[in-house]
Design a protein around this motif. Sequence first.
Motif, PDB file in Angstrom:
ATOM      1  N   ILE A  91       0.833  -1.205   0.000  1.00  0.00           N
ATOM      2  CA  ILE A  91       0.000   0.000   0.000  1.00  0.00           C
ATOM      3  C   ILE A  91       0.868   1.255   0.000  1.00  0.00           C
ATOM      4  O   ILE A  91       0.543   2.264  -0.646  1.00  0.00           O
ATOM      5  N   ALA A  92       1.987   1.195   0.688  1.00  0.00           N
ATOM      6  CA  ALA A  92       2.852   2.372   0.778  1.00  0.00           C
ATOM      7  C   ALA A  92       3.476   2.744  -0.552  1.00  0.00           C
ATOM      8  O   ALA A  92       3.832   3.914  -0.772  1.00  0.00           O
ATOM      9  N   HIS A  93       3.613   1.780  -1.461  1.00  0.00           N
ATOM     10  CA  HIS A  93       4.398   2.039  -2.665  1.00  0.00           C
ATOM     11  C   HIS A  93       3.727   2.963  -3.662  1.00  0.00           C
ATOM     12  O   HIS A  93       4.419   3.636  -4.444  1.00  0.00           O
ATOM     13  N   ALA A  94       2.412   3.002  -3.709  1.00  0.00           N
ATOM     14  CA  ALA A  94       1.751   3.885  -4.671  1.00  0.00           C
ATOM     15  C   ALA A  94       2.069   5.342  -4.382  1.00  0.00           C
ATOM     16  O   ALA A  94       2.243   6.144  -5.307  1.00  0.00           O
ATOM     17  N   GLY A  95       2.149   5.696  -3.108  1.00  0.00           N
ATOM     18  CA  GLY A  95       2.490   7.067  -2.765  1.00  0.00           C
ATOM     19  C   GLY A  95       3.851   7.460  -3.283  1.00  0.00           C
ATOM     20  O   GLY A  95       4.052   8.580  -3.783  1.00  0.00           O
ATOM     21  N   THR A  96       4.809   6.545  -3.191  1.00  0.00           N
ATOM     22  CA  THR A  96       6.152   6.829  -3.693  1.00  0.00           C
ATOM     23  C   THR A  96       6.155   6.975  -5.200  1.00  0.00           C
ATOM     24  O   THR A  96       6.810   7.865  -5.759  1.00  0.00           O
ATOM     25  N   LEU A  97       5.425   6.107  -5.886  1.00  0.00           N
ATOM     26  CA  LEU A  97       5.393   6.182  -7.342  1.00  0.00           C
ATOM     27  C   LEU A  97       4.725   7.469  -7.808  1.00  0.00           C
ATOM     28  O   LEU A  97       5.197   8.127  -8.743  1.00  0.00           O
ATOM     29  N   ILE A  98       3.622   7.850  -7.150  1.00  0.00           N
ATOM     30  CA  ILE A  98       2.948   9.102  -7.498  1.00  0.00           C
ATOM     31  C   ILE A  98       3.871  10.289  -7.218  1.00  0.00           C
ATOM     32  O   ILE A  98       3.969  11.237  -8.009  1.00  0.00           O
ATOM     33  N   GLY A 130       7.227  10.338  -7.074  1.00  0.00           N
ATOM     34  CA  GLY A 130       8.446  10.380  -7.857  1.00  0.00           C
ATOM     35  C   GLY A 130       8.260  10.282  -9.351  1.00  0.00           C
ATOM     36  O   GLY A 130       8.536  11.228 -10.096  1.00  0.00           O
ATOM     37  N   VAL A 131       7.780   9.140  -9.807  1.00  0.00           N
ATOM     38  CA  VAL A 131       7.716   8.887 -11.243  1.00  0.00           C
ATOM     39  C   VAL A 131       6.768   9.854 -11.940  1.00  0.00           C
ATOM     40  O   VAL A 131       7.085  10.409 -13.004  1.00  0.00           O
ATOM     41  N   LEU A 132       5.601  10.087 -11.367  1.00  0.00           N
ATOM     42  CA  LEU A 132       4.655  11.011 -11.996  1.00  0.00           C
ATOM     43  C   LEU A 132       5.156  12.447 -11.945  1.00  0.00           C
ATOM     44  O   LEU A 132       4.810  13.269 -12.799  1.00  0.00           O
ATOM     45  N   LEU A 133       5.967  12.771 -10.944  1.00  0.00           N
ATOM     46  CA  LEU A 133       6.569  14.105 -10.897  1.00  0.00           C
ATOM     47  C   LEU A 133       7.595  14.279 -12.006  1.00  0.00           C
ATOM     48  O   LEU A 133       7.619  15.308 -12.691  1.00  0.00           O
ATOM     49  N   LEU A 134       8.445  13.268 -12.198  1.00  0.00           N
ATOM     50  CA  LEU A 134       9.468  13.360 -13.234  1.00  0.00           C
ATOM     51  C   LEU A 134       8.854  13.419 -14.635  1.00  0.00           C
ATOM     52  O   LEU A 134       9.391  14.084 -15.520  1.00  0.00           O
ATOM     53  N   THR A 135       7.744  12.724 -14.828  1.00  0.00           N
ATOM     54  CA  THR A 135       7.094  12.723 -16.137  1.00  0.00           C
ATOM     55  C   THR A 135       6.097  13.866 -16.300  1.00  0.00           C
ATOM     56  O   THR A 135       5.427  13.958 -17.330  1.00  0.00           O
ATOM     57  N   ARG A 136       5.978  14.711 -15.256  1.00  0.00           N
ATOM     58  CA  ARG A 136       5.145  15.923 -15.306  1.00  0.00           C
ATOM     59  C   ARG A 136       3.693  15.614 -15.698  1.00  0.00           C
ATOM     60  O   ARG A 136       3.131  16.227 -16.608  1.00  0.00           O
ATOM     61  N   GLN A 137       3.110  14.667 -15.011  1.00  0.00           N
ATOM     62  CA  GLN A 137       1.710  14.318 -15.258  1.00  0.00           C
ATOM     63  C   GLN A 137       0.795  15.349 -14.593  1.00  0.00           C
ATOM     64  O   GLN A 137       0.915  15.617 -13.396  1.00  0.00           O
ATOM     65  N   ASN A 138      -0.125  15.909 -15.348  1.00  0.00           N
ATOM     66  CA  ASN A 138      -1.005  16.957 -14.824  1.00  0.00           C
ATOM     67  C   ASN A 138      -2.009  16.444 -13.804  1.00  0.00           C
ATOM     68  O   ASN A 138      -2.574  17.232 -13.042  1.00  0.00           O
ATOM     69  N   TRP A 139      -2.259  15.141 -13.781  1.00  0.00           N
ATOM     70  CA  TRP A 139      -3.241  14.604 -12.834  1.00  0.00           C
ATOM     71  C   TRP A 139      -2.622  14.253 -11.485  1.00  0.00           C
ATOM     72  O   TRP A 139      -3.327  13.873 -10.558  1.00  0.00           O
ATOM     73  N   ARG A 140      -1.299  14.427 -11.362  1.00  0.00           N
ATOM     74  CA  ARG A 140      -0.628  14.100 -10.104  1.00  0.00           C
ATOM     75  C   ARG A 140      -0.937  15.059  -8.966  1.00  0.00           C
ATOM     76  O   ARG A 140      -1.167  14.614  -7.826  1.00  0.00           O
ATOM     77  N   PRO A 141      -0.946  16.423  -9.170  1.00  0.00           N
ATOM     78  CA  PRO A 141      -1.034  17.341  -8.017  1.00  0.00           C
ATOM     79  C   PRO A 141      -2.239  17.128  -7.116  1.00  0.00           C
ATOM     80  O   PRO A 141      -2.131  17.296  -5.894  1.00  0.00           O
ATOM     81  N   ALA A 142      -3.390  16.736  -7.658  1.00  0.00           N
ATOM     82  CA  ALA A 142      -4.593  16.625  -6.837  1.00  0.00           C
ATOM     83  C   ALA A 142      -4.539  15.467  -5.859  1.00  0.00           C
ATOM     84  O   ALA A 142      -5.239  15.476  -4.839  1.00  0.00           O
ATOM     85  N   ILE A 143      -3.727  14.449  -6.151  1.00  0.00           N
ATOM     86  CA  ILE A 143      -3.720  13.254  -5.308  1.00  0.00           C
ATOM     87  C   ILE A 143      -2.377  13.001  -4.655  1.00  0.00           C
ATOM     88  O   ILE A 143      -2.256  12.089  -3.826  1.00  0.00           O
ATOM     89  N   ALA A 144      -1.354  13.788  -5.001  1.00  0.00           N
ATOM     90  CA  ALA A 144      -0.003  13.466  -4.545  1.00  0.00           C
ATOM     91  C   ALA A 144       0.162  13.609  -3.042  1.00  0.00           C
ATOM     92  O   ALA A 144       0.805  12.775  -2.401  1.00  0.00           O
ATOM     93  N   ARG A 145      -0.431  14.652  -2.457  1.00  0.00           N
ATOM     94  CA  ARG A 145      -0.184  14.943  -1.048  1.00  0.00           C
ATOM     95  C   ARG A 145      -0.678  13.822  -0.145  1.00  0.00           C
ATOM     96  O   ARG A 145       0.071  13.310   0.706  1.00  0.00           O
ATOM     97  N   PHE A 146      -1.943  13.421  -0.287  1.00  0.00           N
ATOM     98  CA  PHE A 146      -2.413  12.368   0.626  1.00  0.00           C
ATOM     99  C   PHE A 146      -1.862  11.000   0.231  1.00  0.00           C
ATOM    100  O   PHE A 146      -1.821  10.084   1.058  1.00  0.00           O
ATOM    101  N   ALA A 147      -1.397  10.846  -1.006  1.00  0.00           N
ATOM    102  CA  ALA A 147      -0.717   9.606  -1.377  1.00  0.00           C
ATOM    103  C   ALA A 147       0.633   9.500  -0.665  1.00  0.00           C
ATOM    104  O   ALA A 147       1.031   8.419  -0.218  1.00  0.00           O
ATOM    105  N   GLU A 148       1.341  10.630  -0.562  1.00  0.00           N
ATOM    106  CA  GLU A 148       2.606  10.640   0.171  1.00  0.00           C
ATOM    107  C   GLU A 148       2.385  10.375   1.659  1.00  0.00           C
ATOM    108  O   GLU A 148       3.154   9.629   2.291  1.00  0.00           O
ATOM    109  N   ALA A 149       1.350  10.976   2.228  1.00  0.00           N
ATOM    110  CA  ALA A 149       1.030  10.713   3.634  1.00  0.00           C
ATOM    111  C   ALA A 149       0.636   9.258   3.833  1.00  0.00           C
ATOM    112  O   ALA A 149       1.015   8.618   4.827  1.00  0.00           O
ATOM    113  N   MET A 150      -0.137   8.729   2.891  1.00  0.00           N
ATOM    114  CA  MET A 150      -0.524   7.325   2.942  1.00  0.00           C
ATOM    115  C   MET A 150       0.704   6.424   2.973  1.00  0.00           C
ATOM    116  O   MET A 150       0.760   5.440   3.735  1.00  0.00           O
TER     117      MET A 150
END
Length: 457
Positions: free
Chosen positions: A89-96, A98-118
Amino acid sequence: MSNTAEREQSPLMPPDIDLTAISDRLVSIVTKDKTPRSWLYATAFFIFLTMVYLYSISWVFKTGVGLFGLNIPVAWEFPIASCIWWIGIAHAGTLISGVLLLTRQNWRPAIARFAEAMAMFAIIFAGAYPLIHLGRPWFFYWLMPYPNTQGLWPNWKSPLIWDFFAITSYLLYTSMFLYLDLLPDFGTMRDRAKHRISQIFYGIMALGWRNSARHWARFERANTILAAISAPIVVSVTGTISLDLAVTIVPGYHFTIFPAYFVAGALYSGFATVVVIAVPFRKMFGLEDLITPRHIDYIAKVMLGFVLVVDYSYMCEIWTAFYSGAPYYYGVYWTRWFGFYAPVYWTTYFLNIIVPQAMWFKRVRRSIPTMFVIALIADLGMWLERYFIVVTSTSQDYMPSAWLAKLPTGWDFAVLLGSIGGFCMLMLLFVRIMPLISLHDMRKLIIRKKGDVETTQ
């Protein structure tokens, strides 16, 4: 319909929102005096489950792991299965992050914060399970390679040592990434805080952030470095945990496909948990126009990709067991298919193979209630998978005289449900102290969107 028309029909955020409006709206979730009633009810319920968790593990520490009914040959059960599940469960937060940040995905910002906390909260409960499972948990520090006069040095051949370093390194990484991402928002919260205590708290947490060009340059550089190591750390941590099983000669454990298999399953359950968290939060705080069906659609596509890898791994694992010609290996599968644990096995396959195929359809992916149910099913299916791998493999090994079917006890369920309650409680408290959605990421998205519009015009 063209891609451009589809994006206009289902935007990632309200088209008329500006920088000030998005900041005011997200900061108000933390600063407003009136707390949503649904948040209060949910927090009270999960605090109760947290108390159950603390009581249960206290009683386990006092009595011993025999309270779980563990014995030979089934010496691993709920604690180890749940540890692997929480790490996934912890790994999705890391992928969101890191990887989505590097690839500049526009859908990342809305979910990244609580994914990192998760990710951070999940790894905390994952790390607690091996300590609960230790025979003498008060000596957990023996796992650390520290100089001492008693000659106690870690046994590097022991999977316990691998788990300790994998989980510790992942906890350090997620906490650093989350804190770094919060720095600009701490500065915003400090400047907007109305009460003196809040100003002092956010001021200390902001570490002197002044929104200067130098601060932003260093922030972006550090963020990029941490994002670049996100994928390797995901693979290394889950790969290390899977090797706990794969390096043994226990039938049902000894498969070289386990590292890739466990990584794919971890990310599948992790992204499912992002949906499970996002759907209630968007309703609780009125964020339906910021966390949209299009966000859920993207997450569903990622889930579908990973679950196909998991399903392929299932087939490879079965093929390897029978192709090897080793009677003990395909004997494990006959037991899983037709033995005592057959209901768990076939339920797992139904939840992880049949149900996810619904995500091939766009209508399903964009239906919020349907995806919430599928995400819950995904989490349950992946936990059952971890359970039958851990338990069925040891219940019937090389000595028929020692074969034993192990049933879970009430304490197993109490600790598991209590850990889920503790995780949810931490998430609910987090969103009332820190911004639920990254302020600086959303502002960047608005600026990028306006730039695209001006370029088009």
